[in-house]
Design a protein around this motif. Structure first.
Motif, mmCIF file in Angstrom:
data_model
loop_
_atom_site.group_PDB
_atom_site.id
_atom_site.type_symbol
_atom_site.label_atom_id
_atom_site.label_comp_id
_atom_site.label_asym_id
_atom_site.label_seq_id
_atom_site.Cartn_x
_atom_site.Cartn_y
_atom_site.Cartn_z
ATOM 1 N N LEU A 392 29.395 -30.422 4.739
ATOM 2 C CA LEU A 392 29.641 -31.758 4.183
ATOM 3 C C LEU A 392 30.441 -31.602 2.898
ATOM 4 O O LEU A 392 30.000 -30.955 1.947
ATOM 5 N N LEU A 393 31.647 -32.198 2.881
ATOM 6 C CA LEU A 393 32.469 -32.216 1.676
ATOM 7 C C LEU A 393 32.162 -33.500 0.918
ATOM 8 O O LEU A 393 32.397 -34.606 1.418
ATOM 9 N N PHE A 394 31.636 -33.354 -0.295
ATOM 10 C CA PHE A 394 31.135 -34.476 -1.089
ATOM 11 C C PHE A 394 31.938 -34.554 -2.377
ATOM 12 O O PHE A 394 31.986 -33.588 -3.155
ATOM 13 N N CYS A 395 32.612 -35.695 -2.597
ATOM 14 C CA CYS A 395 33.429 -35.829 -3.807
ATOM 15 C C CYS A 395 33.440 -37.280 -4.264
ATOM 16 O O CYS A 395 33.086 -38.201 -3.518
ATOM 17 N N ASP A 396 33.846 -37.474 -5.515
ATOM 18 C CA ASP A 396 34.013 -38.823 -6.063
ATOM 19 C C ASP A 396 35.398 -39.351 -5.730
ATOM 20 O O ASP A 396 35.575 -40.519 -5.383
ATOM 21 N N GLY A 397 36.379 -38.473 -5.833
ATOM 22 C CA GLY A 397 37.754 -38.820 -5.498
ATOM 23 C C GLY A 397 38.466 -37.606 -4.936
ATOM 24 O O GLY A 397 37.968 -36.488 -5.011
ATOM 25 N N PRO A 398 39.666 -37.780 -4.379
ATOM 26 C CA PRO A 398 40.370 -36.680 -3.695
ATOM 27 C C PRO A 398 41.054 -35.716 -4.651
ATOM 28 O O PRO A 398 42.282 -35.659 -4.728
ATOM 29 N N MET A 399 40.273 -34.916 -5.396
ATOM 30 C CA MET A 399 40.879 -33.927 -6.281
ATOM 31 C C MET A 399 41.568 -32.834 -5.454
ATOM 32 O O MET A 399 41.294 -32.675 -4.259
ATOM 33 N N ARG A 400 42.453 -32.074 -6.090
ATOM 34 C CA ARG A 400 43.296 -31.110 -5.364
ATOM 35 C C ARG A 400 42.467 -30.063 -4.631
ATOM 36 O O ARG A 400 42.793 -29.665 -3.511
ATOM 37 N N GLU A 401 41.400 -29.581 -5.274
ATOM 38 C CA GLU A 401 40.568 -28.569 -4.630
ATOM 39 C C GLU A 401 39.940 -29.111 -3.349
ATOM 40 O O GLU A 401 39.844 -28.401 -2.339
ATOM 41 N N TYR A 402 39.539 -30.366 -3.386
ATOM 42 C CA TYR A 402 38.964 -30.996 -2.190
ATOM 43 C C TYR A 402 39.995 -31.070 -1.067
ATOM 44 O O TYR A 402 39.705 -30.738 0.089
ATOM 45 N N GLN A 403 41.214 -31.482 -1.389
ATOM 46 C CA GLN A 403 42.249 -31.623 -0.364
ATOM 47 C C GLN A 403 42.561 -30.275 0.297
ATOM 48 O O GLN A 403 42.726 -30.195 1.516
ATOM 49 N N PHE A 404 42.596 -29.211 -0.511
ATOM 50 C CA PHE A 404 42.890 -27.895 0.050
ATOM 51 C C PHE A 404 41.790 -27.457 1.021
ATOM 52 O O PHE A 404 42.074 -27.064 2.166
ATOM 53 N N LEU A 405 40.534 -27.518 0.576
ATOM 54 C CA LEU A 405 39.439 -27.042 1.426
ATOM 55 C C LEU A 405 39.243 -27.944 2.645
ATOM 56 O O LEU A 405 38.922 -27.443 3.736
ATOM 57 N N ARG A 406 39.471 -29.235 2.488
ATOM 58 C CA ARG A 406 39.351 -30.153 3.630
ATOM 59 C C ARG A 406 40.295 -29.747 4.753
ATOM 60 O O ARG A 406 39.889 -29.681 5.930
ATOM 61 N N ASN A 407 41.536 -29.435 4.406
ATOM 62 C CA ASN A 407 42.523 -29.055 5.419
ATOM 63 C C ASN A 407 42.173 -27.707 6.061
ATOM 64 O O ASN A 407 42.312 -27.528 7.272
ATOM 65 N N VAL A 408 41.701 -26.756 5.232
ATOM 66 C CA VAL A 408 41.360 -25.433 5.760
ATOM 67 C C VAL A 408 40.201 -25.532 6.742
ATOM 68 O O VAL A 408 40.247 -24.967 7.847
ATOM 69 N N LEU A 409 39.147 -26.235 6.378
ATOM 70 C CA LEU A 409 37.966 -26.320 7.241
ATOM 71 C C LEU A 409 38.244 -27.125 8.499
ATOM 72 O O LEU A 409 37.705 -26.836 9.574
ATOM 73 N N TYR A 410 39.087 -28.142 8.384
ATOM 74 C CA TYR A 410 39.377 -28.977 9.551
ATOM 75 C C TYR A 410 40.108 -28.168 10.627
ATOM 76 O O TYR A 410 39.944 -28.428 11.831
ATOM 77 N N ARG A 411 40.890 -27.173 10.197
ATOM 78 C CA ARG A 411 41.637 -26.355 11.150
ATOM 79 C C ARG A 411 40.837 -25.148 11.645
ATOM 80 O O ARG A 411 41.276 -24.464 12.569
ATOM 81 N N ASP A 412 39.681 -24.889 11.028
ATOM 82 C CA ASP A 412 38.858 -23.734 11.418
ATOM 83 C C ASP A 412 38.009 -24.117 12.626
ATOM 84 O O ASP A 412 37.182 -25.041 12.561
ATOM 85 N N LYS A 413 38.172 -23.402 13.742
ATOM 86 C CA LYS A 413 37.468 -23.727 14.973
ATOM 87 C C LYS A 413 35.975 -23.438 14.888
ATOM 88 O O LYS A 413 35.209 -23.959 15.705
ATOM 89 N N SER A 414 35.541 -22.636 13.910
ATOM 90 C CA SER A 414 34.125 -22.300 13.794
ATOM 91 C C SER A 414 33.368 -23.238 12.863
ATOM 92 O O SER A 414 32.186 -23.045 12.614
ATOM 93 N N VAL A 415 34.057 -24.271 12.347
ATOM 94 C CA VAL A 415 33.445 -25.162 11.361
ATOM 95 C C VAL A 415 33.590 -26.611 11.796
ATOM 96 O O VAL A 415 34.642 -27.020 12.305
ATOM 97 N N ILE A 416 32.521 -27.381 11.597
ATOM 98 C CA ILE A 416 32.568 -28.842 11.739
ATOM 99 C C ILE A 416 32.428 -29.417 10.339
ATOM 100 O O ILE A 416 31.415 -29.191 9.668
ATOM 101 N N SER A 417 33.430 -30.122 9.888
ATOM 102 C CA SER A 417 33.428 -30.639 8.520
ATOM 103 C C SER A 417 33.369 -32.152 8.523
ATOM 104 O O SER A 417 34.127 -32.830 9.215
ATOM 105 N N ASP A 418 32.426 -32.683 7.714
ATOM 106 C CA ASP A 418 32.311 -34.122 7.469
ATOM 107 C C ASP A 418 32.671 -34.398 6.021
ATOM 108 O O ASP A 418 32.622 -33.490 5.167
ATOM 109 N N VAL A 419 33.000 -35.647 5.725
ATOM 110 C CA VAL A 419 33.445 -36.023 4.388
ATOM 111 C C VAL A 419 32.673 -37.243 3.910
ATOM 112 O O VAL A 419 32.488 -38.212 4.678
ATOM 113 N N TYR A 420 32.207 -37.197 2.649
ATOM 114 C CA TYR A 420 31.700 -38.393 1.983
ATOM 115 C C TYR A 420 32.389 -38.495 0.630
ATOM 116 O O TYR A 420 32.185 -37.678 -0.261
ATOM 117 N N MET A 421 33.255 -39.534 0.499
ATOM 118 C CA MET A 421 33.993 -39.766 -0.740
ATOM 119 C C MET A 421 33.463 -41.050 -1.364
ATOM 120 O O MET A 421 33.518 -42.120 -0.776
#
Length: 591
Positions: A392-421
């Motif tokens: 679970l990616l949890f953030c207040d707003g879309p800071m740069r670190e969040y955007q980078f990790l969101r894209n990496v995890l979304y493309r990783d076949k071994s990970v299911i990533s959810d988002v709460y902003m």
């Protein structure tokens, strides 16, 4: 008397009057002249003006006026009671002993009985059988410390200066005592002498993963810099390989005018030896998905020799393997050893169709002249799982670190990533499996996740039910929590969650202690316009998830080429036990 007491002798206090405005007899000349002149003038005026009074009143009034002048003179002299107490503070000699793993080596070229003893055993034997410490205690307090990758300040021993009747005692003796008890000593005397004993074999225990000689020496001197230091005795094999070098300690000793006396231990020739320097297979792998197992070898005195490296794996203890499903071991590898200390990488590629834990064993078939066969093998466990990691990616707003990790995890076949902003508008689109409208409120929702990554969230927007649920998930059920501070919420002074008493449970989940802030003008993030290098600690250099390459040496070179970062979030320090510092911001001591 406890040897750590600062005051070793004290005379009975004396009390006397001190004139604060009179430092010498010369300071009384001018006031005395002024007093006598004014007194003479007063006597003259009263004799002239009191001619009509009887003699008694004339003398009485004159004496009162002169007495008033005398009181003024005394007040000017500023009398005060002064209490003096003379105390004797003994000088100190610091004895710092190396207890790193290299002190466990047995030198092959040493003759006699010492040739069969480890270096640390030789040190303990010498201190036990000689009167070295006892002779130091005739003149000084003796402070004994030891170090490996760091100084063990919590295990420092202080031996008080020996009393005259004890100073003539002989060596420490077989019992390991640095201060022998007098024959027939009983009661408090025997107890006081027992406090001065040192069991060298128990104190000097090998440990650590390296030798932080420079940093430990500097800290040891700095910790006792408020005392009069007569000198430092350093006992080591000189194998410094971790942290800052000895130069900083030498500069501090010169500044304090404290001499350092070194005692070398061990041979100046490294014994022929090859060892498994590093073996860290992935902790988790997936069936039918090939993975790589990497290791490195390190040798001394064997440059150019070829060794065979084998990797075997079997079901871990307690795991049951179905008949006929055992995975074959990979083919052995021939590795050519490099110059002394150079690490040689080796790797194996594995794949399996079975689930469960496996135990991997890496073995080096060393040459016959290998000095220590105990370090020719390494064992690690790996888990083969058939489920994806849910984050679970949890953030207040879309800071740069969040955007980078969101894209990496979304493309990783071994990970299911959810988002709460928290500040997201309804209907937003994000690269995620699911976009949540609220932070989990029930155990069923929370326990779906293996890890929560919090990017500078506004923890104050969570209610108490959500905070309690997160706290229990992390503390009692080992849920993974990764936190990244930022200037918006963590950096908010006074009114932010780092200062809010209601957020105590959230702060307890962090591995650091936050600074107290007392004004709204204090900066949250600190840094500058120029990048600062990342200074890794020994733990950070060994953390494989921070490696940019496949070997420790090239990884360090890659990080050295990195220009650095521009800012950091200041904290008071790491929490004891749970907080492990991996890197610091440039030359700062901030985490």
């Amino acid at each position: 008397m406890n040897a750590s007491f600062l005051l070793l002798a004290a005379e009975t206090p004396t009390t006397r009057i001190e004139w604060k405005n009179v430092h010498s007899n010369a300071d009384l000349i001018l006031p005395a002249i002024v007093f006598l002149a004014v007194a003479a003038f007063v006597v003259y005026m009263y004799r002239r003006d009191s001619s009509e009074l009887n003699r008694f009143w004339a003398v009485t009034l004159t004496c009162l006026r002169v007495l008033t002048l005398l009181v003024l003179l005394l007040l000017w002299m500023y009398p005060a009671w002064r209490m003096e107490k003379h105390q004797t503070i003994n000088s100190r000699v610091l004895v710092l002993i190396d207890t790193s793993m290299s002190m466990g080596l047995v030198d092959h070229d040493s003759g006699g009985s010492a040739g069969r003893m480890m270096r640390i055993q030789q040190v303990a034997s010498a201190l036990r059988q000689s009167d070295f410490v006892q002779r130091l205690r005739k003149t000084h307090d003796v402070v004994i410390g030891h170090f490996d990758e760091q100084l063990h300040a919590d295990r420092v021993r202080t031996l008080a200066k020996a009393a005259p009747e004890d100073a003539s005692q002989g060596p420490s003796g077989a019992a390991g005592s640095a201060a022998l008890a007098n024959e027939g000593a009983t009661g408090e005397a025997a107890k006081s002498q027992a406090e001065q004993s040192v069991d060298w074999d128990r104190l000097l225990v090998l440990g650590g993963k390296g030798t932080g000689l420079g940093q430990s020496l500097r800290q040891f001197i700095s910790d006792h810099s408020d005392w009069p230091l007569a000198g430092v005795v350093l006992i080591s094999d000189g194998g410094h390989n971790m942290g800052q070098g000895p130069q900083a300690a030498l500069e501090l000793s010169r500044e304090l005018n404290v001499p350092i006396f070194t005692v070398g231990v061990g041979s100046d020739k490294l014994p022929p030896n090859v060892r498994v320097a590093d073996f860290n297979p992935p902790r988790r792998a997936f069936p039918n998905d090939p993975f790589e197992v990497k290791a490195s070898l390190q040798a001394f005195g064997m440059a150019g020799q070829t060794v065979t490296v084998r990797l075997s794996w079997r079901p871990a203890e307690g795991e049951v393997s179905a008949a006929g499903t055992a995975d074959p071991d990979p083919e052995p590898i021939e590795a050519v050893l490099g110059p002394d200390g150079q690490e040689v990488p080796v790797s194996f590629r594995l794949s399996t169709t079975s689930l469960g834990r496996r135990t991997l064993t890496l073995t080096v078939e060393a040459p016959s002249n290998d000095r220590d066969p105990r370090d020719n093998q390494a064992v690690r466990d790996i888990e083969i799982v058939d489920r994806k990691t849910r984050v679970l990616l949890f953030c207040d707003g879309p800071m740069r670190e969040y955007q980078f990790l969101r894209n990496v995890l979304y493309r990783d076949k071994s990970v299911i990533s959810d988002v709460y902003m928290q500040r997201a508008q309804t209907g937003i689109s994000q690269e995620a499996n699911e976009i949540l409208d609220d932070f989990p409120r029930t155990p069923e929702e929370m326990f779906r996740y293996d890890c929560v990554v919090a990017f500078d969230p506004d923890w104050q927007k969570l209610d108490q039910q959500q905070i309690d649920l997160l706290y229990e998930w992390v503390r009692k059920h080992s849920g993974g929590l990764i936190v990244i501070p930022g200037p918006v919420n963590a950096g908010r002074p006074i009114a932010g969650w780092t200062q809010d008493e209601a957020m105590q449970k959230i702060r307890e989940l962090y591995p650091v202690v936050f600074e107290r802030r007392f004004s709204g003008s204090e900066e949250g993030m600190r840094g500058g316009s120029e990048p600062a290098r990342i200074a890794f600690t020994p733990e950070g250099l060994e953390a494989d998830f921070l490696w940019l390459t496949d070997s420790p040496i090239s990884n360090r070179e890659a990080w050295d080429a990195f220009p650095g970062v521009y800012s950091y979030f200041p904290v008071r320090g790491a929490k004891p036990i749970v907080g492990k510092v991996l890197a610091r911001f440039g030359d700062e001591q901030s985490l």
